[in-house]
Design an enzyme around this catalytic site. Structure first.
Site, PDB file in Angstrom:
ATOM      1  N   SER A 122       0.862  -1.383  -0.002  1.00 17.74           N
ATOM      2  CA  SER A 122       0.106   0.096   0.332  1.00 17.74           C
ATOM      3  C   SER A 122       0.845   1.135  -0.087  1.00 17.74           C
ATOM      4  O   SER A 122       1.484   1.588  -0.947  1.00 17.74           O
ATOM      5  CB  SER A 122      -0.909   0.028   1.051  1.00 17.74           C
ATOM      6  N   ASP A 139      10.392   5.187 -10.076  1.00 17.60           N
ATOM      7  CA  ASP A 139       9.886   5.739 -11.369  1.00 17.60           C
ATOM      8  C   ASP A 139      11.016   7.046 -11.703  1.00 17.60           C
ATOM      9  O   ASP A 139      11.193   7.319 -12.848  1.00 17.60           O
ATOM     10  CB  ASP A 139       8.664   6.083 -11.548  1.00 17.60           C
ATOM     11  N   LYS A 164      -0.572  -4.206  -3.131  1.00 15.78           N
ATOM     12  CA  LYS A 164      -1.987  -3.690  -3.025  1.00 15.78           C
ATOM     13  C   LYS A 164      -1.992  -2.185  -3.462  1.00 15.78           C
ATOM     14  O   LYS A 164      -1.379  -1.316  -3.168  1.00 15.78           O
ATOM     15  CB  LYS A 164      -2.215  -3.559  -1.460  1.00 15.78           C
TER      16      LYS A 164
END
Length: 475
Positions: free
Chosen positions: A304, A315, A329
């Site tokens: 999460s 990224d 999740k």
């Protein structure tokens, strides 16, 4: 009155998963969740009439008397647990417990759980809690609580049974891998959720562990970095951010932590049922460690909110991720207050990393996969070196001028092996490590000599810091 209770029931949910990603500040009224459906209204009322008939028969014919509110909550539980594992209804007490938990303190065993195949699955035990001290591990399945099978219980009911008065005991029957079932006895305690811990490694490398994302996580991280800078006199070489076994928490805290290390760009976006409800969060300038090299540790217990942080830093190429694939999740739960009752936790959106990828059910792959392994020391090397050979040429930088003869005081025999902190004195006692410990805890929490993933992370960070330092000097 009965029809009104049914309409209210359609707006509620059940089940409880501690550590789900939530918009805690996003509290709305139950009435705002009403939506239109493709089916004619008459069909909906027919289904509600069916429920009403079953409700009345249970009240009249069940072997024991049952309270109306228990039946309604049970029906709500069944409705929302059929949607996904993270939507849930919280009665007034459970809602209060959730609010206390997000503030950083709650009562219980200190164990993050979810439901799997009718059993309670451990996502992760929290550090320094009864569950962690008792040796509970991520992936453990809880089959019984005080001798009562958990099959047939909702997640809410199972969690409630594991809670209780501080100081009282509970026995869990645990299934772990191929081992025979075994019992673990735990004593309930008030869980002080300290979500950020830190310490100094190798003199100038920072180590920060975030165990969950509660209301004080970002402030705790900033304080930890300030302390590390002070301990290194402003010469912090890099940072290891440990998100392993972090089950998640508040979305705003995950965004804030990500922003702490990013200068610009998207952090995360969420997209729900209505395209117009899509949201996007971007970083503001300011990196709290000044673009120093960074390692992030993740594993299957990282879920999460911790996946948001890991995904954003990966990224943007801000950090190197080391470890194993995360939990996966990728959904967001909104907390909706129900006046006079409790609240519902409803899955309202999926979140996406800056590159636009959803990690729902797939997880985040680390840049460098490192399985956790046992570190075994093989002893110190006792082979002779060039300087130990008789007649070896001297290093001209050592000030010698007598050919290859050993310097005064130099022993010609092969030296005894050295063994760092485990070296022994003449009396056989172990030599104490005199390196001062610097950290937020009284005792060291990061143990590179026992933690293979951390050891690999520190090695890589040292290399990155060395390259960055040489590049700065060359320029």
């Amino acid at each position: 009155m009965f029809r009104q209770s049914l309409l209210v029931a359609t707006a509620l949910a059940a089940g409880m998963l501690i550590g789900t990603l939530a918009f805690a500040p996003h509290l709305v009224q139950a009435e705002s969740t009403a939506t239109t459906t493709d089916s004619p209204p008459v069909n909906t009322y027919e289904q509600l009439n069916l429920f009403g008939e079953v409700f009345e028969r249970v009240r009249a014919a069940y072997v024991e008397p049952v309270k109306d509110d228990q039946l309604v909550e049970a029906a709500i539980n069944g409705m929302l647990t059929s949607l996904d594992p993270h939507s849930s209804y919280m009665n007034a007490k459970e809602y209060q417990d959730m609010q206390v938990q997000t503030k950083g303190e709650f009562g219980g065993l200190g164990i993050e759980v979810t439901m799997q195949d009718g059993l309670i699955k451990v996502v992760t035990p929290m550090d320094d809690t009864p569950a962690a001290k008792a040796g509970m591990q991520p992936g453990d399945l809880i089959a019984q609580i005080d001798g009562q099978p958990v099959q047939g219980l909702s997640l809410n009911e199972a969690v409630e049974k594991m809670r209780g008065e501080v100081g009282s005991s509970v026995t869990l029957t645990v299934l772990r891998g191929d081992q025979d079932p075994f019992d673990v006895s735990l004593k309930r305690a008030v869980i002080q959720l300290k979500s950020v811990r830190w310490e100094l490694e190798d003199g100038n490398i920072g180590y920060v562990r975030i165990t969950s994302f509660s209301e004080k996580t970002d402030s705790g991280l900033r304080d930890a970095v300030d302390q590390l800078k002070k301990a290194t006199k402003g010469e912090l070489a890099g940072l290891v951010l440990d998100l392993r076994n972090n089950p998640g928490g508040l979305l705003d805290q995950a965004i804030a932590v990500s922003d702490d290390f990013l200068e610009k760009g998207e952090i995360v976006s969420t997209r729900g049922r209505d395209p117009n409800d899509a949201q996007r969060w971007n970083a503001e300038s300011g990196d709290i460690i000044g673009d120093k090299p960074m390692i992030v540790l993740i594993n299957g217990g990282s879920a999460s909110a911790s996946e948001i942080v890991a995904g954003a830093l990966q990224d943007h190429a801000r950090a190197v991720l080391i470890g194993t694939k995360s939990f996966g999740k990728g959904s967001v739960q909104s907390i909706m207050a129900i006046p006079g009752h409790g609240a519902m936790r409803l899955t309202t959106a999926r979140y996406y990393t800056p590159s636009g990828r959803s990690i729902q059910a797939t997880g985040i792959d680390p840049d460098i996969k490192v399985e956790q392994a046992k570190i075994e020391k093989l002893g110190a090397e006792n082979r002779p070196h060039e300087a130990d050979l008789k007649g070896a040429l001297a290093n001209p930088g050592n000030g010698e001028s007598n050919g290859g003869e050993p310097q005064e005081g130099k022993k010609e025999e092969t030296p005894a092996p050295q063994a760092d902190a485990t070296d022994t004195k003449k009396d056989g006692a172990k030599k104490e490590d005199t390196t001062p410990f610097v950290g937020s805890e009284r005792e060291q929490i990061a143990r590179p000599d026992e933690d293979f993933q951390l050891a690999r992370g520190l090695d890589l960070l040292r290399g990155l810091a060395l390259i960055q330092g040489k590049s700065a000097t060359a320029n």
